[in-house]
Write a protein that holds these residues in place. Structure first.
Motif, mmCIF file in Angstrom:
data_model
loop_
_atom_site.group_PDB
_atom_site.id
_atom_site.type_symbol
_atom_site.label_atom_id
_atom_site.label_comp_id
_atom_site.label_asym_id
_atom_site.label_seq_id
_atom_site.Cartn_x
_atom_site.Cartn_y
_atom_site.Cartn_z
ATOM 1 N N PRO A 379 0.843 -1.212 0.000
ATOM 2 C CA PRO A 379 0.000 0.000 0.000
ATOM 3 C C PRO A 379 0.875 1.258 0.000
ATOM 4 O O PRO A 379 1.769 1.414 0.827
ATOM 5 N N GLY A 380 0.646 2.127 -0.980
ATOM 6 C CA GLY A 380 1.460 3.320 -1.134
ATOM 7 C C GLY A 380 2.694 3.116 -1.978
ATOM 8 O O GLY A 380 3.449 4.072 -2.220
ATOM 9 N N GLY A 381 2.936 1.894 -2.465
ATOM 10 C CA GLY A 381 4.102 1.607 -3.297
ATOM 11 C C GLY A 381 3.983 2.241 -4.669
ATOM 12 O O GLY A 381 2.905 2.687 -5.102
ATOM 13 N N ALA A 382 5.101 2.252 -5.392
ATOM 14 C CA ALA A 382 5.158 2.949 -6.679
ATOM 15 C C ALA A 382 4.164 2.404 -7.699
ATOM 16 O O ALA A 382 3.675 3.150 -8.559
ATOM 17 N N LEU A 383 3.856 1.107 -7.652
ATOM 18 C CA LEU A 383 2.935 0.513 -8.632
ATOM 19 C C LEU A 383 1.580 0.142 -8.035
ATOM 20 O O LEU A 383 0.759 -0.489 -8.695
ATOM 21 N N ALA A 384 1.359 0.545 -6.781
ATOM 22 C CA ALA A 384 0.102 0.178 -6.119
ATOM 23 C C ALA A 384 -1.111 0.770 -6.827
ATOM 24 O O ALA A 384 -2.178 0.136 -6.886
ATOM 25 N N GLY A 385 -0.972 1.962 -7.379
ATOM 26 C CA GLY A 385 -2.108 2.604 -8.029
ATOM 27 C C GLY A 385 -2.293 2.220 -9.474
ATOM 28 O O GLY A 385 -3.295 2.619 -10.092
ATOM 29 N N GLY A 392 -3.650 -6.692 -7.324
ATOM 30 C CA GLY A 392 -3.765 -6.562 -5.879
ATOM 31 C C GLY A 392 -2.510 -5.980 -5.249
ATOM 32 O O GLY A 392 -1.449 -5.894 -5.874
ATOM 33 N N THR A 393 -2.649 -5.556 -4.010
ATOM 34 C CA THR A 393 -1.531 -5.003 -3.256
ATOM 35 C C THR A 393 -1.414 -5.727 -1.914
ATOM 36 O O THR A 393 -2.328 -6.436 -1.502
ATOM 37 N N GLY A 394 -0.274 -5.507 -1.256
ATOM 38 C CA GLY A 394 -0.057 -6.135 0.040
ATOM 39 C C GLY A 394 0.993 -7.229 -0.037
ATOM 40 O O GLY A 394 1.643 -7.445 -1.075
ATOM 41 N N ALA A 395 1.167 -7.938 1.077
ATOM 42 C CA ALA A 395 2.192 -8.980 1.170
ATOM 43 C C ALA A 395 1.992 -10.049 0.098
ATOM 44 O O ALA A 395 0.889 -10.568 -0.075
ATOM 45 N N GLY A 396 3.046 -10.371 -0.618
ATOM 46 C CA GLY A 396 3.004 -11.409 -1.640
ATOM 47 C C GLY A 396 2.687 -10.924 -3.033
ATOM 48 O O GLY A 396 2.963 -11.613 -4.017
ATOM 49 N N ARG A 397 2.116 -9.708 -3.168
ATOM 50 C CA ARG A 397 1.731 -9.243 -4.504
ATOM 51 C C ARG A 397 2.942 -8.840 -5.340
ATOM 52 O O ARG A 397 2.923 -8.950 -6.566
ATOM 53 N N GLY A 398 4.004 -8.355 -4.683
ATOM 54 C CA GLY A 398 5.220 -8.059 -5.433
ATOM 55 C C GLY A 398 5.825 -9.322 -6.029
ATOM 56 O O GLY A 398 6.297 -9.329 -7.167
#
Length: 447
Positions: A379-385, A392-398
């Motif tokens: 959440p708030g990461g460079a590609l979150a939006g 999706g965002t959060g743990a594991g999505r990267g």
């Protein structure tokens, strides 16, 4: 006797060895699954977990060129017997340390490295023995059976590990693995492997020059050399995925479901191996290699599309379904295009050049996951939006995004390889075998 049974009639020695290797493979899957969970729970570090794979890969790559030359010099059966002894001993050492509460991470690295050194000899010896034991027209089918044995280990290992760790503890699992190598040793004692004629190109030369002879043979054949480059690139990508699949699944499921996911992936391996063994594969083996590599890449990318255990499990099943076709088709090409006295060296070279990039992938996997891709989709990461809105965002999505990038790159490599005429026509390379394999009974070597 039905048609399927008749296909394997007269292959007593091969089937004995195959059964022993399948048994030891199940044991190895048991211990690797259990040790992996132990390291993750003890350290909490993906990087420490990845270093197990580095310890497995690097020693083998350093010794492999010389191991291949020695395989062509020595009795292949005796080599495999010695390798089984080394592997069993390593598991016994780990079990003893754990039972005395003295096991440390470096012990695991050391024993895994010793086992990897043994495998550096065992792999070329096993692969180069197959065309000595079976009719050459059956190579694709028999290599499919080899893949089936590996798949059975993949299915049974994680499922049994989860149960056995609870029932008999981790030291008990390691002892079972040691016993599985004893079973492989006994099966090898009962089998016979003919000795091929030594290549005259290497006769009387130093070990280094003999290893170079195998390299020269491959380098002068663009089809084989191109396959090495393809496998090296794909194995680099797969190396990253192999490390991150465990934390990816654990980000959405517990360790019990991780075992289920791995076992279902193994079921894909099993089905692919059975289909390959039953059908004999594609008539043009290069289509089996590159066409299914393309499909494997798409399946790998599907792992990251959503934080869904069902999706990851289904994608893993399809991905592993493709691997027996790729491996059996590739091995059959090499076994038919390389002279028997050079196969140990050429299979060792194949291992070095196609897998040399894997330790790099292993080392990069942890830092890329923890410091690059995961922050991008928090959440708030460079590609979150942007991408985060899709997957999706959060743990594991990267790590999910990593799988998408890795899979698409693998598919692209397969498409580019097929556009190269020398690779596309690999099956047209002249066969190196001009005589049928010698009969095992008449040319048996003593233990």
């Amino acid at each position: 006797m039905n048609t399927s049974t008749r296909r394997y009639a007269g292959l007593r020695d091969f089937l004995l060895i195959w059964f022993g290797q399948m048994t030891s493979g199940i044991g190895s899957r048991l211990s690797s699954f259990a040790l992996g969970i132990w390291v993750l729970r003890t350290t909490g570090s993906t990087t420490q977990f990845a270093l197990i794979f580095v310890a497995m890969a690097v020693p083998a790559l350093l010794i492999a060129p010389f191991a291949g030359a020695l395989v062509d010099r020595w009795d292949r059966r005796r080599i495999m017997l010695c390798c089984d002894i080394v592997s069993a001993s390593a598991q016994l050492v780990l079990a003893a340390l754990l039972m005395n509460s003295q096991l440390a991470i470096w012990h695991i690295y050391l024993c895994v490295g010793a086992t990897a050194l043994a495998n550096a000899f065992h792999g070329p010896a096993y692969a180069s023995s197959i065309p000595l034991l079976v009719p050459h027209g059956q190579l694709s089918r028999v290599n499919g059976l080899v893949q089936t044995g590996g798949a059975i280990a993949q299915v049974a290992g994680p499922l049994l590990a989860g149960v056995l760790v609870s029932l008999i503890s981790l030291p008990g699992v390691l002892l079972i693995d040691a016993l599985s190598f004893v079973a492989a040793f006994i099966a090898m004692l009962l089998a016979r492997i003919p000795r091929p004629p030594r290549s005259q190109d290497g006769a009387g030369q130093s070990l280094w020059r003999e290893a170079a002879t195998g390299w020269r043979y491959v380098r002068e054949r663009n089809s084989l050399f191109g396959l090495l480059l393809v496998f090296g690139t794909c194995n680099f990508l797969f190396g990253i995925a192999a490390i991150t699949i465990t934390p990816l699944v654990l980000s959405m499921a517990d360790p019990a479901l991780l075992g289920v996911q791995m076992s279902i992936g193994g079921a894909g391996l099993l089905l692919g191996g059975v289909l390959m063994a039953a059908s004999g594969g594609m008539k043009k083996r290069i289509n089996g290699v590159l066409g299914f590599s393309l499909l494997a890449g798409l399946a790998l990318a599907a792992h990251g599309l959503a934080p869904s255990f069902v999706l990851v499990t289904a994608a893993g099943f399809v991905f592993f379904l493709t691997l027996p076709v790729i491996s059996a088709s590739n091995d059959s090409l090499w076994q038919s295009k390389v002279p028997p006295g050079l196969q140990g060296r050429c299979f060792a070279i194949q291992r070095v050049l196609s897998e040399a990039a894997m330790p790099v992938g292993y080392c990069l996997a942890g830092p890329l996951a923890e410091h690059v891709f995961e922050p991008l989709l928090m959440p708030g990461g460079a590609l979150a939006g942007s991408i985060g809105q899709l997957i999706g965002t959060g743990a594991g999505r990267g790590m999910g995004l990593m799988f998408i990038v890795l899979g698409l790159a693998m598919s692209l490599v397969a498409m580019l390889a097929y556009s190269i005429p020398a690779l596309r026509r690999a099956d047209e390379l002249p066969d190196a075998w001009t005589q049928p394999p010698p009969a095992a009974e008449g040319d048996a070597q003593p233990a």
